[in-house]
Scaffold this active site. Structure first.
Site, PDB file in Angstrom:
ATOM      1  N   LEU A 130      39.964  20.634  61.810  1.00 17.73           N
ATOM      2  CA  LEU A 130      38.630  21.023  62.281  1.00 17.73           C
ATOM      3  C   LEU A 130      37.610  20.121  61.581  1.00 17.73           C
ATOM      4  O   LEU A 130      37.026  20.488  60.562  1.00 17.73           O
ATOM      5  CB  LEU A 130      38.396  22.508  61.969  1.00 17.73           C
ATOM      6  CG  LEU A 130      37.224  23.152  62.696  1.00 17.73           C
ATOM      7  CD1 LEU A 130      37.377  23.056  64.212  1.00 17.73           C
ATOM      8  CD2 LEU A 130      37.074  24.613  62.287  1.00 17.73           C
ATOM      9  N   HIS A 131      37.371  18.959  62.188  1.00 15.77           N
ATOM     10  CA  HIS A 131      36.633  17.897  61.491  1.00 15.77           C
ATOM     11  C   HIS A 131      35.167  18.224  61.168  1.00 15.77           C
ATOM     12  O   HIS A 131      34.730  18.161  60.026  1.00 15.77           O
ATOM     13  CB  HIS A 131      36.625  16.633  62.358  1.00 15.77           C
ATOM     14  CG  HIS A 131      37.962  16.208  62.844  1.00 15.77           C
ATOM     15  ND1 HIS A 131      38.867  15.536  62.058  1.00 15.77           N
ATOM     16  CD2 HIS A 131      38.576  16.351  64.056  1.00 15.77           C
ATOM     17  CE1 HIS A 131      39.960  15.276  62.747  1.00 15.77           C
ATOM     18  NE2 HIS A 131      39.809  15.762  63.970  1.00 15.77           N
ATOM     19  N   ASP A 132      34.393  18.501  62.228  1.00 18.68           N
ATOM     20  CA  ASP A 132      32.933  18.396  62.096  1.00 18.68           C
ATOM     21  C   ASP A 132      32.249  19.430  61.199  1.00 18.68           C
ATOM     22  O   ASP A 132      31.260  19.096  60.524  1.00 18.68           O
ATOM     23  CB  ASP A 132      32.292  18.402  63.496  1.00 18.68           C
ATOM     24  CG  ASP A 132      32.614  17.133  64.265  1.00 18.68           C
ATOM     25  OD1 ASP A 132      33.009  16.133  63.627  1.00 18.68           O
ATOM     26  OD2 ASP A 132      32.464  17.129  65.498  1.00 18.68           O
TER      27      ASP A 132
END
Ligand code: BDR
Ligand code: CA
Length: 316
Positions: A244-246
């Site tokens: 879950l990058h952002d």
């Protein structure tokens, strides 16, 4: 109890399910004042990323958020998109609808310049979580803003984790390496969330179930988005869940103590056909090139998900 400092932020985004998680985390956090969302083409073309941003605000019950459309493609060359990861809509999972919030008429890079000049010096933080085109266009049109930005907390790049769109490049940087080069060289303080840290934050089934259990409109929609998003990435990386990058950018603003990293020199490769878009990070300080970014490489992922789940509870 010590009162948390109030922070003014602009999120530059190309939603994207993980962008949605970042926007919802910010909207659910009273310490943050969101001056606007500036939208860039990225995961899908600009008309869809803009529609998706408006949808996310509406799902969160925040019809007051100002959304500005910006660049339709990179400074140079063709646009690269990521429907393979995010679906045709860019936000596959929940039902897609036509948002009722009106888009602002101002061009996103102009809004960035105007706001950074208008607000007190060093009070506006930028959180870019897509290709860096809007930020680069703003810096090109008014270089003075670099010294006025408080900091830039961005998701992009990778070093030990290498790339996700090519073997050596991460999507946001690969989608506009020339823009990334301008941003990394602008002189404003940069906090960088590369794949090295985002790959430690996995949307496991148990974590998505906890998000769903919050039970409001925003969290139910996010759980559906993550259901779709996890399927592609789990298959690609062979994990229970997807990186879950952002939202790491927003979580860093809220609880920097969850993260670790070090100041490094970071250069962007723009020339090589094979490694275009690579972030060359001098982790071991083998050059005397100036340190232009704080590169994050560790996170407490359980506490990160507790924070996200808790803040979703403040939404619609
Ligand atoms: C980045 O690329 C996009 O697909 C995601 O939204 C994230 O910003 C990860 O490489
Ligand atoms: Ca993104």
């Amino acid at each position: 109890m010590q009162r948390k400092r109030h922070m003014k932020i602009i999120i530059d985004t190309d939603p994207g399910q993980d962008d949605a998680a970042a926007i919802m985390l910010a909207l659910g956090s009273p310490e943050l004042e969101i001056l606007g969302l500036t939208i860039v083409a990225g995961n899908v073309p600009l008309d869809l990323t803009t529609r998706n941003a408006l949808m996310i605000c509406e799902l969160s019950g925040r019809l007051d958020v100002k959304v500005f459309a910006g660049a339709e493609g990179p400074l140079i060359g063709p646009q690269v998109t990521a429907e393979h990861a995010h679906g045709k809509s860019g936000l596959d999972g929940p039902d897609i609808f036509k948002p009722s919030i009106a888009l602002q008429t101002q061009y996103a890079p102009d809004f960035l310049v105007e706001t950074i000049l208008k607000e007190d010096k060093k009070t506006v933080t930028l959180c870019p979580i897509g290709p860096l085109t809007n930020i680069a266009l703003a810096l090109k049109s008014e270089p003075e803003i670099a010294s006025r930005i408080e900091k830039i907390v961005l998701m992009g790049g990778g070093y030990f984790a290498q790339g996700n769109i090519t073997p050596s490049a991460e999507f946001n940087i690969f989608a506009d390496p020339e823009a990334a080069k301008i941003v990394y060289n602008c002189g404003a303080p940069i906090i960088m969330m590369p794949l090295d840290v985002t790959h430690q934050i996995l949307t496991t089934k148990a974590r998505v179930e906890k998000i769903q259990a919050v039970g409001n409109t925003a969290s139910l929609a996010l759980a559906k988005m993550l259901g779709f998003y996890s399927r592609y990435n789990s298959k690609k990386y062979g994990n229970d869940g997807a990186p879950l990058h952002d939202p790491t950018t927003i979580a860093w603003l809220l609880k920097p103590e969850l993260f670790n990293g070090r100041h490094c020199n970071v250069e962007i490769e723009t020339e090589s056909e094979i490694t275009r878009g690579a972030t060359v990070i001098d982790w071991w300080e083998v050059t005397d090139r100036p340190k232009n970014a704080y590169v994050v490489n560790e996170v407490n992922s359980d506490e990160f998900f507790d924070l996200l789940t808790d803040r979703l509870g403040n939404l619609n």
